[in-house]
Design an enzyme around this catalytic site. Structure first.
Site, PDB file in Angstrom:
ATOM      1  N   LEU B  11      57.142 -66.619  28.225  1.00 33.87           N
ATOM      2  CA  LEU B  11      57.235 -65.506  29.163  1.00 33.87           C
ATOM      3  C   LEU B  11      58.598 -65.485  29.837  1.00 33.87           C
ATOM      4  CD1 LEU B  11      53.705 -65.932  30.753  1.00 33.87           C
ATOM      5  CD2 LEU B  11      54.436 -64.070  29.264  1.00 33.87           C
ATOM      6  N   CYS B  12      58.972 -64.319  30.348  1.00 31.81           N
ATOM      7  CA  CYS B  12      60.244 -64.187  31.059  1.00 31.81           C
ATOM      8  C   CYS B  12      60.254 -65.120  32.267  1.00 31.81           C
ATOM      9  CB  CYS B  12      60.445 -62.749  31.510  1.00 31.81           C
ATOM     10  SG  CYS B  12      61.014 -61.741  30.133  1.00 31.81           S
TER      11      CYS B  12
END
Lengths: 331, 74
Positions: B11-12
Site C-alpha cells: 500500500l501507499c
C-alpha cells in the site's frame, strides 16, 4: 454512498495529504481549502435559514490534546484515516477491514469498555465557551468571512500557479462511463464534491432527527455495539459509514479496481495498531481528522481547532519517526 | 538500464518510496517498470515524476486493481 464513491474515484486521502505535505512531495493540499470554504460558508448559511442546527460540542482541552495526539500517531502509522478505512475496505483490501475492526474496538473500549474510567476523567474538565467567536465576543460571520477569504486566496493562488501536467492514461471508454469510472478526477473537482456532500449531510441527518455532520468514529463504535448487543438502534450515522463502504465498493467495481487482497504483513500490523490508536484517540477527542480539522474547525468549535492541531502535531512526530530517512536508506 | 520493481500488495506510500529509492541509484535515461496495486499510486507516482522532471513513458491497467507504470529518469 455518494461520499464513498467520490473519495474512491477522486483518490482523496487525508493521510497522504498530511504525510506527503510534510515530506515535501507533490500533493493537492489546497483541496482542503476548497472543502473548508464550501463547508464553513454553507453550514452557517443553512443554519441562518433554519435548514440545520449546529452541533455544540463542549470544549474539553485535555481530551482534545491527548485524543488528538493519539489519533495523529495512529493515522500515520495505519496509513489510513477512518474515512479511507471504510472506502478502501470497499476495494477489497483486507488490511483496511482489519483496521476497521481495530478502530471500532478502540472506540468502544474507550467509551463503554475497560478504559471508560480514563475516558471519563480526561473529558471531565470543560470550559464555558464552545465556540471561538463566543470567546472573542464577535459575530460568527466575522470568522466565517475571514476563513472563507483565506481559503479563497490560497485556492486561487494554487490553481493559477503553473504546474507540470501529470501523465494521463489512454481512455478505453467514452461518455458517462469514462467520466464516472475511468478518467482521472481533478483534485479541485473531487474537493468541491466532497465539500458539497459533507455540507448536505447536515440537513439530511437533521431530517432523521440527528444533529450531526459527517462523522466516522462515533458511528463506527455504535456499529460494533449494535452488532454485539443490539444497542443503540441503527441510526443515520451507522447507515452512513456502511454507505461510504458500499459507495467505495461500487466505484471500485465500476472502475475495475476491486480485488480481495491482503498484501504486505507489516502494513497489516500497522493498520491494526494504528486503527486501535485512532479508535481510542477519536473517542477521547470526540472526532477524527475530517471531523476536527475540516468540519468542527470550520464551525469554529474550540474542540475542533485544538484537537485538529493536536492531530497534526501527532502526525508530524510520527512522520518524522517513520519516514525521516530518505527511502533509499530505508529500503 | 531498466529497474523492475514489484510493488504488488504494497500500500501507499510504498510504491513511491521504492521509486525514490531506485531513482537515487539510477543514471539519467534509466527506466523503472513498477507493477503496483494501490489505487493511490496512480496519482502520486505520475505527480512525483512531473514535479521532479522524470517522464512517464506509459501507465497501463493490467487487470482488476493492478497497474504497470514505466518511467524514464530525466
Amino acid at each position: 454512498m455518494a461520499l464513498g464513491f467520490v473519495i474512491q474515484r477522486g483518490r482523496f486521502c487525508t493521510v497522504s495529504l498530511v504525510r506527503e505535505s510534510l515530506l515535501k512531495r507533490p500533493v493537492a493540499l489546497y483541496g482542503v481549502g476548497i472543502i473548508v470554504l464550501i463547508h464553513t460558508v454553507g453550514v452557517h448559511v443553512f443554519a441562518a435559514f433554519g435548514l440545520t442546527s449546529l452541533a455544540e460540542i463542549s470544549f474539553q482541552p485535555i481530551s482534545a490534546v491527548i485524543g488528538g495526539l493519539l489519533f495523529g500517531v495512529g493515522m500515520i502509522m495505519a496509513g489510513f484515516c477512518p474515512a479511507t478505512l471504510w472506502v478502501r475496505s470497499g476495494e477489497g483490501i483486507i488490511t483496511a477491514w482489519a483496521g476497521i475492526a481495530a478502530f471500532m474496538l478502540g472506540v468502544e473500549a474507550a467509551k463503554a469498555g475497560f478504559l471508560q474510567l480514563v475516558y471519563d476523567s480526561l473529558r471531565e474538565y470543560e470550559t464555558t465557551d464552545s465556540y471561538a467567536y463566543q470567546s472573542l465576543g464577535v459575530a460568527p460571520w466575522w470568522l466565517v468571512g475571514t476563513l472563507a477569504a483565506a481559503c479563497l486566496a490560497w485556492v486561487t493562488y494554487e490553481l493559477t500557479r503553473p504546474k507540470p501536467k501529470p501523465f494521463v492514461m489512454a481512455p478505453n471508454y467514452s461518455g458517462l462511463r469514462h467520466w464516472l469510472f475511468e478518467a482521472r478526477w481533478h483534485p479541485a473537482l473531487t474537493a468541491t464534491l466532497i465539500g458539497l456532500l459533507i455540507l448536505l449531510a447536515w440537513p439530511l441527518a437533521e431530517l432523521s432527527g440527528r444533529t450531526s455532520g459527517v462523522a466516522f468514529s462515533g458511528p463506527s463504535g455504535n456499529l460494533l455495539a449494535w452488532l454485539t448487543s443490539g444497542k443503540p438502534k441503527l441510526h443515520w450515522g451507522i447507515l452512513f459509514v456502511i454507505g461510504v463502504m458500499l459507495g467505495g465498493g461500487v466505484a471500485a467495481r465500476g472502475a475495475g479496481e476491486f480485488r480481495w487482497r491482503i498484501g504486505d504483513v507489516n502494513a497489516l500490523v500497522r493498520a491494526i495498531l494504528g486503527g486501535l490508536a485512532m479508535g481510542l484517540g477519536s473517542a477521547i477527542a470526540s472526532g477524527c481528522v475530517i471531523g476536527h480539522c475540516i468540519i468542527n474547525a470550520s464551525l469554529f468549535l474550540w474542540q475542533g481547532i485544538v484537537a485538529g492541531i493536536a492531530i497534526i502535531i501527532g502526525a508530524t512526530i510520527t512522520v518524522w519517526l517513520l519516514y525521516r530517512t530518505p527511502p533509499q536508506m530505508r529500503i | 538500464m531498466n529497474y523492475e520493481i514489484d510493488m504488488m500488495g504494497n500500500l501507499c506510500p510504498a510504491p513511491l518510496d521504492a521509486l525514490i529509492a531506485a531513482n537515487a541509484k539510477a543514471a539519467p535515461g534509466d527506466t523503472f517498470t513498477i507493477a503496483f496495486d494501490c489505487a493511490q499510486a496512480t496519482e502520486n507516482l505520475p505527480n512525483w515524476c512531473a514535479a521532479n522532471g522524470h517522464t512517464v513513458l506509459s501507465l497501463d491497467k493490467t487487470g482488476q486493481a493492478q497497474w504497470r507504470i514505466v518511467i524514464q529518469k530525466g
